[in-house]
Design a protein around this motif. Structure first.
Motif, PDB file in Angstrom:
ATOM      1  N   LEU A 199       0.736  -1.205   0.101  1.00  0.00           N
ATOM      2  CA  LEU A 199       0.007  -0.138   0.037  1.00  0.00           C
ATOM      3  C   LEU A 199       0.978   1.336  -0.037  1.00  0.00           C
ATOM      4  O   LEU A 199       0.922   1.939   0.890  1.00  0.00           O
ATOM      5  CB  LEU A 199      -0.933  -0.067   1.106  1.00  0.00           C
ATOM      6  N   SER A 200       1.650   1.492  -0.972  1.00  0.00           N
ATOM      7  CA  SER A 200       2.456   2.660  -1.266  1.00  0.00           C
ATOM      8  C   SER A 200       2.964   2.787  -2.683  1.00  0.00           C
ATOM      9  O   SER A 200       3.184   1.951  -3.368  1.00  0.00           O
ATOM     10  CB  SER A 200       3.776   2.438  -0.479  1.00  0.00           C
ATOM     11  N   LYS A 201       2.716   4.019  -3.116  1.00  0.00           N
ATOM     12  CA  LYS A 201       2.981   4.253  -4.437  1.00  0.00           C
ATOM     13  C   LYS A 201       4.551   4.402  -4.676  1.00  0.00           C
ATOM     14  O   LYS A 201       5.011   4.440  -5.845  1.00  0.00           O
ATOM     15  CB  LYS A 201       2.446   5.708  -4.744  1.00  0.00           C
ATOM     16  N   ASP A 202       5.177   4.470  -3.741  1.00  0.00           N
ATOM     17  CA  ASP A 202       6.704   4.741  -3.756  1.00  0.00           C
ATOM     18  C   ASP A 202       7.666   3.488  -3.465  1.00  0.00           C
ATOM     19  O   ASP A 202       8.761   3.457  -3.712  1.00  0.00           O
ATOM     20  CB  ASP A 202       7.163   5.594  -2.720  1.00  0.00           C
ATOM     21  N   TYR A 203       7.018   2.244  -3.228  1.00  0.00           N
ATOM     22  CA  TYR A 203       7.691   0.972  -2.787  1.00  0.00           C
ATOM     23  C   TYR A 203       8.167   0.439  -4.323  1.00  0.00           C
ATOM     24  O   TYR A 203       7.464   0.203  -5.229  1.00  0.00           O
ATOM     25  CB  TYR A 203       6.614  -0.046  -2.302  1.00  0.00           C
ATOM     26  N   VAL A 204       9.362   0.076  -3.981  1.00  0.00           N
ATOM     27  CA  VAL A 204      10.253  -0.709  -5.280  1.00  0.00           C
ATOM     28  C   VAL A 204      10.848  -2.042  -4.809  1.00  0.00           C
ATOM     29  O   VAL A 204      11.568  -2.019  -3.788  1.00  0.00           O
ATOM     30  CB  VAL A 204      11.120   0.314  -5.796  1.00  0.00           C
ATOM     31  N   TRP A 205      10.446  -2.849  -5.537  1.00  0.00           N
ATOM     32  CA  TRP A 205      11.069  -4.360  -5.278  1.00  0.00           C
ATOM     33  C   TRP A 205      12.307  -4.404  -6.032  1.00  0.00           C
ATOM     34  O   TRP A 205      12.533  -3.848  -7.058  1.00  0.00           O
ATOM     35  CB  TRP A 205       9.966  -5.470  -5.842  1.00  0.00           C
ATOM     36  N   PRO A 206      13.464  -4.994  -5.307  1.00  0.00           N
ATOM     37  CA  PRO A 206      14.622  -5.110  -6.078  1.00  0.00           C
ATOM     38  C   PRO A 206      14.495  -6.177  -7.016  1.00  0.00           C
ATOM     39  O   PRO A 206      13.594  -7.056  -7.120  1.00  0.00           O
ATOM     40  CB  PRO A 206      15.525  -5.844  -5.009  1.00  0.00           C
ATOM     41  N   PHE A 207      15.602  -5.982  -8.061  1.00  0.00           N
ATOM     42  CA  PHE A 207      15.715  -6.981  -9.294  1.00  0.00           C
ATOM     43  C   PHE A 207      14.410  -7.148 -10.076  1.00  0.00           C
ATOM     44  O   PHE A 207      13.965  -8.072 -10.599  1.00  0.00           O
ATOM     45  CB  PHE A 207      16.118  -8.398  -8.499  1.00  0.00           C
ATOM     46  N   THR A 208      13.844  -6.068 -10.199  1.00  0.00           N
ATOM     47  CA  THR A 208      12.573  -5.835 -11.324  1.00  0.00           C
ATOM     48  C   THR A 208      12.749  -4.504 -11.998  1.00  0.00           C
ATOM     49  O   THR A 208      13.771  -3.761 -11.806  1.00  0.00           O
ATOM     50  CB  THR A 208      11.212  -5.376 -10.359  1.00  0.00           C
ATOM     51  N   SER A 209      12.200  -4.346 -13.173  1.00  0.00           N
ATOM     52  CA  SER A 209      12.414  -3.430 -14.175  1.00  0.00           C
ATOM     53  C   SER A 209      12.122  -2.222 -13.268  1.00  0.00           C
ATOM     54  O   SER A 209      12.690  -1.154 -13.699  1.00  0.00           O
ATOM     55  CB  SER A 209      11.449  -3.527 -15.258  1.00  0.00           C
ATOM     56  N   ASN A 248       9.023  -9.827 -11.705  1.00  0.00           N
ATOM     57  CA  ASN A 248       7.974  -8.833 -12.182  1.00  0.00           C
ATOM     58  C   ASN A 248       7.024  -9.041 -10.857  1.00  0.00           C
ATOM     59  O   ASN A 248       6.426  -9.936 -10.540  1.00  0.00           O
ATOM     60  CB  ASN A 248       7.045  -9.565 -13.169  1.00  0.00           C
ATOM     61  N   PRO A 249       6.758  -7.852 -10.102  1.00  0.00           N
ATOM     62  CA  PRO A 249       6.196  -7.619  -8.884  1.00  0.00           C
ATOM     63  C   PRO A 249       4.535  -8.243  -9.150  1.00  0.00           C
ATOM     64  O   PRO A 249       3.917  -8.634  -8.130  1.00  0.00           O
ATOM     65  CB  PRO A 249       6.196  -6.137  -8.580  1.00  0.00           C
ATOM     66  N   TYR A 250       4.062  -8.270 -10.188  1.00  0.00           N
ATOM     67  CA  TYR A 250       2.929  -8.664 -10.742  1.00  0.00           C
ATOM     68  C   TYR A 250       2.658 -10.021 -10.407  1.00  0.00           C
ATOM     69  O   TYR A 250       1.419 -10.657  -9.981  1.00  0.00           O
ATOM     70  CB  TYR A 250       2.377  -8.187 -12.032  1.00  0.00           C
ATOM     71  N   ASP A 251       3.826 -10.892 -10.599  1.00  0.00           N
ATOM     72  CA  ASP A 251       3.868 -12.443 -10.338  1.00  0.00           C
ATOM     73  C   ASP A 251       3.901 -13.036  -9.095  1.00  0.00           C
ATOM     74  O   ASP A 251       3.365 -14.021  -8.603  1.00  0.00           O
ATOM     75  CB  ASP A 251       5.078 -12.741 -10.991  1.00  0.00           C
ATOM     76  N   PHE A 252       4.020 -11.750  -7.897  1.00  0.00           N
ATOM     77  CA  PHE A 252       4.153 -12.365  -6.499  1.00  0.00           C
ATOM     78  C   PHE A 252       3.662 -11.301  -5.465  1.00  0.00           C
ATOM     79  O   PHE A 252       3.870 -11.884  -4.399  1.00  0.00           O
ATOM     80  CB  PHE A 252       5.683 -12.777  -6.255  1.00  0.00           C
ATOM     81  N   SER A 253       3.213 -10.391  -5.867  1.00  0.00           N
ATOM     82  CA  SER A 253       2.586  -9.338  -4.884  1.00  0.00           C
ATOM     83  C   SER A 253       1.330  -8.521  -5.367  1.00  0.00           C
ATOM     84  O   SER A 253       1.113  -8.579  -6.738  1.00  0.00           O
ATOM     85  CB  SER A 253       3.659  -8.298  -4.548  1.00  0.00           C
ATOM     86  N   ILE A 254       0.661  -7.969  -4.827  1.00  0.00           N
ATOM     87  CA  ILE A 254      -0.439  -6.967  -4.853  1.00  0.00           C
ATOM     88  C   ILE A 254      -0.279  -5.712  -4.600  1.00  0.00           C
ATOM     89  O   ILE A 254       0.414  -5.433  -3.435  1.00  0.00           O
ATOM     90  CB  ILE A 254      -1.911  -7.444  -4.430  1.00  0.00           C
ATOM     91  N   THR A 255      -0.461  -4.738  -5.512  1.00  0.00           N
ATOM     92  CA  THR A 255      -0.340  -3.298  -5.173  1.00  0.00           C
ATOM     93  C   THR A 255      -1.478  -2.749  -5.338  1.00  0.00           C
ATOM     94  O   THR A 255      -2.254  -2.434  -6.056  1.00  0.00           O
ATOM     95  CB  THR A 255       0.622  -2.528  -5.859  1.00  0.00           C
ATOM     96  N   LEU A 256      -2.065  -2.028  -4.049  1.00  0.00           N
ATOM     97  CA  LEU A 256      -3.118  -1.129  -3.943  1.00  0.00           C
ATOM     98  C   LEU A 256      -2.969   0.157  -3.719  1.00  0.00           C
ATOM     99  O   LEU A 256      -1.836   0.665  -3.055  1.00  0.00           O
ATOM    100  CB  LEU A 256      -4.144  -1.658  -2.843  1.00  0.00           C
ATOM    101  N   GLN A 257      -3.752   1.175  -3.839  1.00  0.00           N
ATOM    102  CA  GLN A 257      -3.624   2.510  -3.555  1.00  0.00           C
ATOM    103  C   GLN A 257      -3.922   2.847  -2.190  1.00  0.00           C
ATOM    104  O   GLN A 257      -5.078   2.455  -1.561  1.00  0.00           O
ATOM    105  CB  GLN A 257      -4.423   3.375  -4.347  1.00  0.00           C
ATOM    106  N   ALA A 258      -3.020   3.320  -1.169  1.00  0.00           N
ATOM    107  CA  ALA A 258      -3.117   3.645   0.064  1.00  0.00           C
ATOM    108  C   ALA A 258      -4.293   4.541   0.301  1.00  0.00           C
ATOM    109  O   ALA A 258      -5.143   4.654   1.312  1.00  0.00           O
ATOM    110  CB  ALA A 258      -1.918   4.154   0.617  1.00  0.00           C
ATOM    111  N   ALA A 259      -4.558   5.474  -0.683  1.00  0.00           N
ATOM    112  CA  ALA A 259      -5.679   6.482  -0.419  1.00  0.00           C
ATOM    113  C   ALA A 259      -6.991   5.777  -0.534  1.00  0.00           C
ATOM    114  O   ALA A 259      -8.059   6.209   0.237  1.00  0.00           O
ATOM    115  CB  ALA A 259      -5.707   7.553  -1.737  1.00  0.00           C
ATOM    116  N   ASP A 260      -7.067   4.735  -1.143  1.00  0.00           N
ATOM    117  CA  ASP A 260      -8.278   3.883  -1.117  1.00  0.00           C
ATOM    118  C   ASP A 260      -8.755   3.342   0.362  1.00  0.00           C
ATOM    119  O   ASP A 260      -9.920   2.805   0.692  1.00  0.00           O
ATOM    120  CB  ASP A 260      -8.351   2.752  -2.005  1.00  0.00           C
TER     121      ASP A 260
END
Length: 427
Positions: free
Chosen positions: A272-282, A291-303
């Motif tokens: 739940l962060s727009k600024d978070y970056v996973w290592p070893f990804t594009s 690819n973060p899409y393959d192992f995690s879910i990103t949601l908007q904190a504002a929601d």
């Protein structure tokens, strides 16, 4: 970790002939100095940190030579672009920025836009968008786990039978757990840890409000009611092992060690962060094997900034939760609270994410999982040999002889870093 990967007797990376070296590791541990006796040590007054700052920002080598006893010959050879600085905690640099947030520590205490190669555990999308080439010449690594690949999971925790999908909020991270309908066990559960949540609340009021809203909504969910009724333990290790989803709102910074704990435990991180970056990804600008899409879910904190439920009645607060049609009958609108969103994920999607979690867990582990791995391999002198160690070696090879510094240097032309807006994350 980095030091052992480079200097361990079994490592093939080290040479004792500086003329043959393509990279130079600077053996200075700023986090160790900061924590030398007290969390609030005057690291900003460190003579060692200041000596390195003089070298990096001013090319002044007097204290470099006097305090450390190092020659300046090899730093000068490529203007430090083949020298490696390591920061093992997100807010640490050669001095501690204290309450400052945003890109401040990347720019002003870790000096990531200067020539040395910086290895750190955090970057932000804001920083990468503003300085893509400088972010590229540095290396983003997963949080270190000095006690092996599964340190936080004790053998006792591993033996817990997963008869119910238990979850917890530990180290500030709410864990949601969902189960397949055919499992025929109690509803998906979340548990909370008020003490940890309070202890880790950010000084940023918006993030603190987000955490409070998530905590309040948890109590009104089926999971919260189930946990309360059955007095389920919120033990960190066993909860992570049994949970399916591990939401992680931002805190003092967007990153968190708990995201990597979740992956190693087999839990799907919910960022739940727009600024978070996973290592070893594009997204990180480094070698992309995940690819973060393959192992995690990103949601908007504002929601999820505001609570969805009335904490007293546990009724939905949104007036449009129910709408009246032409026959004056109530028509339900799908819930948009966190648990409802996660419960709506299909079994097929869960299976896909779990496969991704297994791959990411290997890539982010510093030690290869094996039966003979001691409880504390770093202390026992075991060479880090996991996916993260191999990724680091690949990244260092790509930066041999300061190969990526030129692009960063060109990117900085015409920019005034002192005017950069650095005081907040997007969280």
């Amino acid at each position: 970790m980095v030091r052992d990967i480079i200097t361990h007797p079994d490592s093939c990376l080290r040479t004792y002939d500086p003329e043959k070296a393509t990279l130079f590791y600077v053996p200075y541990l700023p986090a160790a100095e900061l924590h030398n006796g007290t969390l609030f040590a005057p690291v900003s007054n460190s003579i060692y940190g200041k000596a390195l700052i003089d070298v990096i920002t001013k090319n002044k080598f007097d204290d470099w030579e006097k305090l450390f006893g190092w020659t300046s010959k090899y730093y000068k050879r490529r203007n430090g672009s083949d020298h490696i600085m390591v920061y093992s905690e997100p807010m640490h640099g050669l001095w501690h920025p204290r309450s400052r947030r945003g890109n401040f520590h990347f720019l002003r205490s870790q000096y990531q836009t200067y020539s040395p190669i910086v290895i750190s555990v955090e970057l932000s999308t804001t920083f990468i968008d503003e300085y893509p080439m400088c972010a590229r010449k540095n290396i983003l690594m997963p949080y270190p786990k000095p006690m092996g690949c599964c340190a936080f999971l004790s053998s006792a925790a591993a033996a817990v039978a997963a008869v119910a999908a238990v979850a917890a909020v530990a180290e500030c991270g709410m864990i949601v757990s969902t189960i397949k309908p055919e499992d025929a066990i109690p509803p998906p559960t979340i548990a909370d840890n008020a003490a940890a949540l309070t202890r880790c609340s950010s000084t940023l009021s918006s993030i603190k409000h987000l955490r409070q809203s998530m905590k309040s909504d948890f109590r009104c969910s089926l999971s919260g009611k189930f946990v309360k009724k059955h007095q389920i333990s919120n033990n960190y290790a066993s909860a992570y092992r049994q949970a399916t989803f591990c939401p992680a709102p931002g805190g003092d910074s967007p990153s968190a060690k708990r995201n990597f704990d979740a992956l190693i435990a087999g839990c799907i991180p919910v960022v739940l962060s727009k600024d978070y970056v996973w290592p070893f990804t594009s997204d990180s600008g480094n070698i992309a094997v995940l690819n973060p899409y393959d192992f995690s879910i990103t949601l908007q904190a504002a929601d999820y900034q505001d609570a969805k439920f009335d904490p007293q009645t546990c009724k939905f607060l949104s007036e449009d939760r129910n709408s009246t049609n032409s026959t004056d009958q109530q028509q339900q609108i799908p819930a948009n609270d966190l648990q409802s969103i996660l419960e709506a994920i299909s079994p097929e999607e869960l299976e896909r994410l779990r496969r991704g979690v297994a791959k990411a867990a290997y890539t982010y582990s510093y030690y290869r999982k094996r039966p003979d791995l001691p409880d504390n391999p770093l202390l026992e002198g075991v060479l880090p040999d996991g996916g993260a160690a191999h990724m680091l070696v690949r990244a260092l090879e790509e930066r041999s002889s300061g190969a990526l510094w030129g692009a960063c240097e060109s990117e900085l032309k015409g920019k005034d870093i002192s005017k950069d807006k650095v005081n907040a994350f997007k969280c």
